[in-house]
Motif scaffolding. Structure first.
Motif, PDB file in Angstrom:
ATOM      1  N   UNK A  14       0.805  -1.218   0.000  1.00 19.13           N
ATOM      2  CA  UNK A  14       0.000   0.000   0.000  1.00 19.13           C
ATOM      3  C   UNK A  14       0.840   1.271   0.000  1.00 19.13           C
ATOM      4  N   UNK A  15       2.121   1.191   0.328  1.00 18.88           N
ATOM      5  CA  UNK A  15       2.996   2.363   0.330  1.00 18.88           C
ATOM      6  C   UNK A  15       3.957   2.260  -0.840  1.00 18.88           C
ATOM      7  N   UNK A  16       3.900   3.219  -1.781  1.00 16.37           N
ATOM      8  CA  UNK A  16       4.818   3.157  -2.913  1.00 16.37           C
ATOM      9  C   UNK A  16       6.276   3.142  -2.451  1.00 16.37           C
ATOM     10  N   UNK A  21       9.679  10.634   3.488  1.00 14.43           N
ATOM     11  CA  UNK A  21       9.329  11.678   4.453  1.00 14.43           C
ATOM     12  C   UNK A  21      10.166  12.901   4.126  1.00 14.43           C
ATOM     13  N   UNK A  22       9.501  14.058   4.066  1.00 13.87           N
ATOM     14  CA  UNK A  22      10.175  15.304   3.727  1.00 13.87           C
ATOM     15  C   UNK A  22       9.846  16.334   4.801  1.00 13.87           C
ATOM     16  N   UNK A  23      10.840  17.144   5.166  1.00 16.26           N
ATOM     17  CA  UNK A  23      10.649  18.187   6.175  1.00 16.26           C
ATOM     18  C   UNK A  23      10.694  19.561   5.521  1.00 16.26           C
ATOM     19  N   UNK A  42       4.053  10.498  -0.220  1.00 11.72           N
ATOM     20  CA  UNK A  42       5.069  11.159   0.599  1.00 11.72           C
ATOM     21  C   UNK A  42       4.425  11.882   1.777  1.00 11.72           C
ATOM     22  N   UNK A  43       5.037  11.729   2.942  1.00 13.42           N
ATOM     23  CA  UNK A  43       4.614  12.473   4.130  1.00 13.42           C
ATOM     24  C   UNK A  43       5.487  13.718   4.235  1.00 13.42           C
ATOM     25  N   UNK A  44       4.812  14.881   4.261  1.00  7.08           N
ATOM     26  CA  UNK A  44       5.516  16.152   4.426  1.00  7.08           C
ATOM     27  C   UNK A  44       5.247  16.644   5.842  1.00  7.08           C
ATOM     28  N   UNK A  74       3.489  19.714  12.007  1.00 12.78           N
ATOM     29  CA  UNK A  74       2.248  19.259  11.377  1.00 12.78           C
ATOM     30  C   UNK A  74       2.641  18.416  10.175  1.00 12.78           C
ATOM     31  N   UNK A  75       2.012  17.252  10.009  1.00 18.20           N
ATOM     32  CA  UNK A  75       2.329  16.359   8.888  1.00 18.20           C
ATOM     33  C   UNK A  75       1.093  16.071   8.054  1.00 18.20           C
ATOM     34  N   UNK A  76       1.327  15.825   6.769  1.00 20.76           N
ATOM     35  CA  UNK A  76       0.263  15.462   5.841  1.00 20.76           C
ATOM     36  C   UNK A  76       0.848  14.498   4.819  1.00 20.76           C
ATOM     37  N   UNK A  77       0.103  13.419   4.543  1.00 17.97           N
ATOM     38  CA  UNK A  77       0.523  12.455   3.524  1.00 17.97           C
ATOM     39  C   UNK A  77      -0.211  12.800   2.232  1.00 17.97           C
TER      40      UNK A  77
END
Length: 102
Positions: A14-16, A21-23, A42-44, A74-77
């Motif tokens: 399910x995860x490419x 992860x990017x900051x 990608x999770x930012x 704060x994170x968002x996928x």
């Protein structure tokens, strides 16, 4: 196969493989980097390195953080390709853009 192995395989599929992860740093009333291109999945994570609160709000309301104090994050996928423009609701001159590619 046992159920645990099937569950782990399902999570892996399910995860490419290219997702990461990017900051993004929030510092001196700027998002850094301001513009970013990422792969789907990608999770930012935005981290407030300023001494005053900031927010992260997508222009079309796809996501919105609460007020982030110093060192808060704060994170968002990003699961959907497209362009996501965002800003700080407290300081609207602070803008950024994330392009999500396949």
């Amino acid at each position: 196969m046992n159920m645990r192995l099937l569950a782990v395989m399902g999570l892996m599929l399910s995860t490419p493989a290219w997702a990461q992860d990017v900051k993004i740093d929030i510092k001196e009333f700027m998002f850094g980097p301001k513009d970013l291109t990422v792969a789907v999945g990608t999770r930012v994570t935005w981290v407030n390195d300023d001494q005053i609160p900031h927010t992260v709000a997508e222009t079309h309301k796809a996501f919105r953080s609460g007020a982030l104090d110093t060192n808060d994050s704060f994170s968002w996928v990003f699961d959907t390709p497209g362009e996501y423009e965002y800003f700080c609701a407290l300081h609207p001159q602070m803008i950024g853009k994330i392009v999500v590619s396949q």
